[in-house]
Design a protein around this motif. Structure first.
Motif, PDB file in Angstrom:
ATOM      1  N   LEU A 113     -39.933 -10.869  58.871  1.00 32.75           N
ATOM      2  CA  LEU A 113     -40.816 -12.026  58.743  1.00 32.75           C
ATOM      3  C   LEU A 113     -41.050 -12.347  57.274  1.00 32.75           C
ATOM      4  CD1 LEU A 113     -42.250 -13.925  60.600  1.00 32.75           C
ATOM      5  CD2 LEU A 113     -44.268 -12.501  60.462  1.00 32.75           C
ATOM      6  N   THR A 114     -41.269 -11.305  56.485  1.00 28.24           N
ATOM      7  CA  THR A 114     -41.470 -11.493  55.048  1.00 28.24           C
ATOM      8  C   THR A 114     -40.256 -12.177  54.431  1.00 28.24           C
ATOM      9  OG1 THR A 114     -42.790  -9.488  55.012  1.00 28.24           O
ATOM     10  CG2 THR A 114     -42.011 -10.323  52.894  1.00 28.24           C
ATOM     11  N   LEU A 115     -39.058 -11.674  54.786  1.00 25.23           N
ATOM     12  CA  LEU A 115     -37.825 -12.252  54.244  1.00 25.23           C
ATOM     13  C   LEU A 115     -37.710 -13.734  54.576  1.00 25.23           C
ATOM     14  CD1 LEU A 115     -34.891  -9.744  54.762  1.00 25.23           C
ATOM     15  CD2 LEU A 115     -35.643 -10.845  52.663  1.00 25.23           C
ATOM     16  N   PHE A 116     -37.963 -14.046  55.846  1.00 26.15           N
ATOM     17  CA  PHE A 116     -37.788 -15.441  56.270  1.00 26.15           C
ATOM     18  C   PHE A 116     -38.911 -16.332  55.753  1.00 26.15           C
ATOM     19  CE2 PHE A 116     -34.881 -13.604  59.388  1.00 26.15           C
ATOM     20  CZ  PHE A 116     -33.818 -14.473  59.234  1.00 26.15           C
ATOM     21  N   PHE A 117     -40.004 -15.704  55.312  1.00 27.02           N
ATOM     22  CA  PHE A 117     -41.113 -16.512  54.818  1.00 27.02           C
ATOM     23  C   PHE A 117     -40.980 -16.814  53.332  1.00 27.02           C
ATOM     24  CE2 PHE A 117     -45.425 -18.161  55.040  1.00 27.02           C
ATOM     25  CZ  PHE A 117     -45.470 -18.580  56.342  1.00 27.02           C
ATOM     26  N   LEU A 118     -40.116 -16.100  52.647  1.00 27.13           N
ATOM     27  CA  LEU A 118     -39.952 -16.350  51.206  1.00 27.13           C
ATOM     28  C   LEU A 118     -39.624 -17.817  50.907  1.00 27.13           C
ATOM     29  CD1 LEU A 118     -38.068 -13.152  49.945  1.00 27.13           C
ATOM     30  CD2 LEU A 118     -40.493 -13.687  49.790  1.00 27.13           C
ATOM     31  N   PRO A 119     -38.671 -18.430  51.637  1.00 27.36           N
ATOM     32  CA  PRO A 119     -38.383 -19.843  51.335  1.00 27.36           C
ATOM     33  C   PRO A 119     -39.579 -20.756  51.569  1.00 27.36           C
ATOM     34  CG  PRO A 119     -36.652 -18.885  52.692  1.00 27.36           C
ATOM     35  CD  PRO A 119     -37.762 -17.877  52.650  1.00 27.36           C
ATOM     36  N   VAL A 120     -40.455 -20.391  52.511  1.00 24.68           N
ATOM     37  CA  VAL A 120     -41.598 -21.253  52.821  1.00 24.68           C
ATOM     38  C   VAL A 120     -42.518 -21.372  51.611  1.00 24.68           C
ATOM     39  CG1 VAL A 120     -43.547 -21.612  54.372  1.00 24.68           C
ATOM     40  CG2 VAL A 120     -41.464 -20.552  55.238  1.00 24.68           C
ATOM     41  N   VAL A 121     -42.717 -20.276  50.894  1.00 23.16           N
ATOM     42  CA  VAL A 121     -43.650 -20.328  49.765  1.00 23.16           C
ATOM     43  C   VAL A 121     -42.958 -20.741  48.474  1.00 23.16           C
ATOM     44  CG1 VAL A 121     -45.161 -18.597  50.781  1.00 23.16           C
ATOM     45  CG2 VAL A 121     -43.408 -17.868  49.179  1.00 23.16           C
ATOM     46  N   THR A 122     -41.654 -20.855  48.511  1.00 15.56           N
ATOM     47  CA  THR A 122     -40.915 -21.270  47.315  1.00 15.56           C
ATOM     48  C   THR A 122     -41.080 -22.774  47.098  1.00 15.56           C
ATOM     49  OG1 THR A 122     -39.285 -19.558  47.725  1.00 15.56           O
ATOM     50  CG2 THR A 122     -38.631 -21.324  46.254  1.00 15.56           C
ATOM     51  N   PHE A 183     -41.519 -20.399  58.830  1.00 13.31           N
ATOM     52  CA  PHE A 183     -42.831 -20.942  59.185  1.00 13.31           C
ATOM     53  C   PHE A 183     -42.942 -21.164  60.694  1.00 13.31           C
ATOM     54  CE2 PHE A 183     -45.864 -24.423  59.760  1.00 13.31           C
ATOM     55  CZ  PHE A 183     -46.956 -23.865  59.129  1.00 13.31           C
TER      56      PHE A 183
END
Lengths: 304, 300
Positions: A113-122, A183
Motif C-alpha cells: 500500500l505504501t509503495l502504491f501510495f507514493l505516486p499519490v503524494v508526489t 488512492f
C-alpha cells in the motif's frame, strides 16, 4: 379536515453565540467564495470581457460561438475520450488492486500500500518530470523494451508515446492511472475490510471459491463505494490540468488539448474571460448530468 | 462441500469435521496469501520504478542518461546536478513558502472543521439541514465552474494577487473536513456534552474542552490529507502568484523546467530534493491517511 396528532413543535430557543457565529461564518464564507463566484461565472458567460476594457454584454453569443469553434469541439472530444476510457479502466484496476491487497497479511499489505501510495503524494510536476524521461525514446522505457526484444531477436521500434498524435493521450492516461491507482485501491481496501468476515466464512463453507465470493459478497457490498468513487473520478478526471499544461501543452497538434487546458488558455492567454466562463458552465452541466445519471442508474439497478 | 453432503446427525462429528477442514484450509489460505505477495512483487516494482530511476539518475551525467546502453546505477557518482539545483532553483525559499501557506491553511481548516462538525453533529438550530446540504453541495461543483470569477474576485476586487492570503483564503473552510468531523462526532454519545452543559459550560467551553480533545485523531487525519493537497496545488497558485519570491514549490519546479538546460541531472536533482521531504512526511504520517480514508465512511 381530520385533526392529526402532530409531534409537538420544538420550542424556539435562542441559539447560543457559538451556533450563531459558526453558522453565520459558514454561510457568509460559502456565499462569498462559492455561490457568488458561481453566479458570477454564469453572468460573465454572457459577457465579452478581457478584465481591462469595458464589459460588453453579448447574450448567448459565447455559447453560440462554441458550436462553431473547432478547437473547442476537438477539446470536448479529447476530454470525452480521456475521461470515458480512463475512469472505467482506472476504477477496475483500483478495485482489483484493493481486493488483492485485502487478501494479504497485514505486513505485506502495508508495504504494498505504501509503495502504491507514493505516486499519490508526489506532486504532478515531479511525476511529469519522471515520466518525461521514462517516455523518452532513447533514455527511457521505449529504448529499454527495444533492447530487450532485440536481444530476443524480435525487431521492435517503440518510441515516445507523447511524440505521436495517436498515442499521446494514452501516455498521459497511463501516467494518470499510475498516479491514482493507490488512492482508489486504498478506498476499496478500506471498504472490503468493513465487510463482516463471517459472510466469507459462510460462503467458504458453502464451497464458494474466490471468484464467486467476490462476485456475490464483495461486489454487491462494494457498489456504493464504487458509485461514490466513480462520480468523484469523473469530476476529477475532467478537471485534470497539470500534466497537459506542463508536459504535452496540448500537443502534438491538438491531440491532448483537453477541455480544462483550452478553458485556461482562452482565459489567461487570449483574455477571453467571458468565453472561458461560458465553457466552465458547459463543463459544470456535463458533470452535473453525469453525476445525476450515475445516481439514477444506481438507484434503479442496484436497489431492490 | 463435503460438509453439506454428509448428513451426519452427530454434532460431535460435525464439529470435528469443521475444525479439521478449517485448519487445513487455513494453511491453504496462508500459502495462497503469500503466493499472492510473491506474484505481486513485479507489479509493485513497476509502480515504484519511476522513483528508483529518478533517484539513481539524479547522480548521472547527461551523457550517461542519454547513452544508448541503458544503465541503472550511475557509473560515476556525479553531484553537479545537485550543486546546480541548490544554487539556482531557489528551492528553500519555495519550500518555505509552500510550508507556510499549507500550514496556515491546514490549521484554519482543521479548526473550522471541528467547529462546523460540532455544529452539524450536536447542535439544533433553525435552517440546519439547509445549511448542511448547501455545504455538501460545494463538493459536487467542479473547481473550474468557479475558477474564472474567483480569479476576478481575488485579483481585481480584493487585489490579492501576489499575496500569501490569496492561497490561504480558499482553504479556510473545507466541506470535506466538515463532513468527516461531523460523521465522527455523530458516533459519539451526547451524554458527555449534556453533563457539561448541565454543569453550566457554554458551547464555546464544550467545544474547547470536550469536542476538540475528543476529535484529535480525526483532525490529525484531515490535517495530513489537507496538507498534502495544499502543498501540491498548482493551478490556483499559477494564476495568483507571479512574484518569484512567493513561488510555492510546484511553481518553482515549473520555472526550473521551463528554463531547462542541457543537463537533465539538474532537474532530477531538483526534483529529488523537492520530493524527498514529502515522501518522508508521508511515511511518518501515513497511518493517519489510512485512518482519514476509513473515516470518510465511504459507506455513503
Amino acid at each position: 379536515m381530520a385533526t392529526v396528532a402532530r409531534a409537538p413543535r420544538p420550542r424556539w430557543r435562542r441559539p447560543s453565540s457559538f451556533v450563531l457565529v459558526v453558522a453565520l461564518a459558514l454561510l457568509i464564507y460559502y456565499m462569498l467564495f462559492f455561490t457568488a463566484p458561481f453566479i458570477a461565472a454564469l453572468v460573465i458567460g454572457f459577457l465579452n470581457w478581457d478584465l481591462l476594457s469595458t464589459v460588453v454584454p453579448v447574450g448567448f453569443d459565447n455559447y453560440v460561438a462554441m458550436a462553431d469553434d473547432r478547437t473547442f469541439k476537438n477539446a470536448l472530444k479529447v476530454s470525452a475520450i480521456f475521461v470515458g476510457a480512463y475512469v472505467p479502466i482506472a476504477l477496475s484496476a483500483q478495485l482489483i488492486l484493493g481486493a488483492i491487497l485485502a487478501n494479504m497479511r497485514t505486513l505485506p499489505q502495508k508495504v504494498y500500500l505504501t509503495l502504491f501510495f507514493l505516486p499519490v503524494v508526489t506532486p504532478w510536476l515531479i511525476a511529469v518530470l519522471m515520466f518525461g524521461y521514462l517516455f523518452n525514446t532513447q533514455a527511457g522505457l521505449p529504448g529499454m523494451l527495444n533492447d530487450i526484444f532485440g536481444a530476443l531477436g524480435i525487431d521492435t521500434s517503440f518510441v515516445n508515446p507523447l511524440g505521436s498524435k495517436d498515442t499521446a493521450l494514452l501516455g498521459i492516461m497511463g501516467m494518470t492511472g499510475w498516479k491514482f491507482l493507490g488512492f482508489g485501491a486504498l478506498i476499496f481496501l478500506v471498504g472490503i475490510n468493513e465487510i463482516p468476515l463471517t459472510l466469507y466464512e459462510a460462503a467458504r463453507i458453502d464451497g464458494a471459491g474466490a471468484v464467486r465470493q467476490f462476485r456475490h459478497i464483495t461486489w454487491p457490498l462494494i457498489r456504493p463505494i464504487m458509485l461514490a468513487l466513480s462520480i468523484t473520478s469523473f469530476i476529477g478526471a475532467l478537471q485534470i490540468f497539470d500534466p497537459f499544461f506542463v508536459m504535452t501543452r496540448g500537443g502534438p497538434g491538438d491531440a491532448t488539448n483537453v477541455f480544462s487546458l483550452y478553458l485556461y488558455r482562452q482565459a489567461f492567454d487570449q483574455f477571453r474571460f467571458g468565453y472561458a466562463s461560458a465553457m466552465a458552465m458547459v463543463m459544470f452541466l456535463i458533470l452535473l448530468i453525469l453525476s445525476v445519471s450515475q445516481l439514477a442508474i444506481a438507484r434503479t439497478r442496484w436497489e431492490y | 462441500m463435503g460438509l453439506l453432503g454428509t448428513k451426519s446427525a452427530d454434532p460431535a462429528t460435525t464439529v470435528a469435521t469443521i475444525t479439521l477442514s478449517t485448519t487445513r484450509s487455513k494453511l491453504r489460505r496462508d500459502i495462497a496469501a503469500w503466493a499472492l505477495v510473491v506474484v505481486f512483487l513485479p507489479v509493485s516494482f513497476a509502480a515504484a520504478l519511476p522513483f528508483f530511476w529518478m533517484y539513481l539518475s539524479s547522480f548521472k551525467q547527461a551523457s550517461e542518461i542519454y547513452s544508448v546502453t541503458i544503465t541503472w546505477f550511475p557509473s560515476k557518482f556525479y553531484l553537479g546536478g545537485y550543486e546546480y539545483a541548490i544554487e539556482h532553483f531557489q528551492l528553500v525559499r519555495a519550500y518555505s513558502n509552500s510550508i507556510f501557506v499549507s500550514a496556515i491553511s491546514v490549521s484554519a481548516s482543521v479548526m473550522t472543521s471541528a467547529m462546523a462538525g460540532f455544529l452539524f453533529a450536536k447542535k439544533q438550530f433553525w435552517g440546519k439541514n439547509v445549511l448542511f446540504v448547501f455545504v455538501l453541495s460545494t463538493l459536487m461543483v467542479p473547481f473550474f465552474a468557479i475558477f474564472i470569477p474567483s480569479f476576478v474576485v481575488y485579483a481585481v476586487f480584493l487585489n490579492l494577487k501576489n499575496t500569501y492570503f490569496a492561497l490561504i483564503l480558499p482553504n479556510i473552510f473545507t466541506a470535506f473536513g466538515i463532513l468527516i468531523t461531523r460523521q465522527f462526532l455523530h458516533s459519539i454519545p451526547g451524554e458527555m456534552i449534556d453533563s457539561a452543559t448541565v454543569d453550566g459550560a457554554g458551547d464555546w467551553r464544550v467545544f474547547w474542552h470536550i469536542i476538540l480533545p475528543l476529535s484529535k485523531s480525526v483532525l490529525a487525519a484531515i490535517a495530513i490529507l489537507q496538507f498534502l493537497g495544499a502543498f501540491n496545488e498548482f493551478l490556483w497558485p499559477l494564476v495568483m502568484i507571479d512574484s518569484r519570491d512567493l513561488y510555492t514549490l510546484p511553481l518553482a519546479l515549473r520555472k526550473a523546467f521551463a528554463a531547462q538546460g542541457p543537463d537533465p541531472s539538474r532537474l532530477l536533482a531538483g526534483a529529488v530534493l523537492s520530493l524527498t521531504p514529502i515522501l518522508i512526511f508521508f511515511l511518518i504520517f501515513q497511518r493517519h491517511i489510512v485512518r482519514g480514508i476509513s473515516l470518510t465512511g465511504v459507506k455513503g
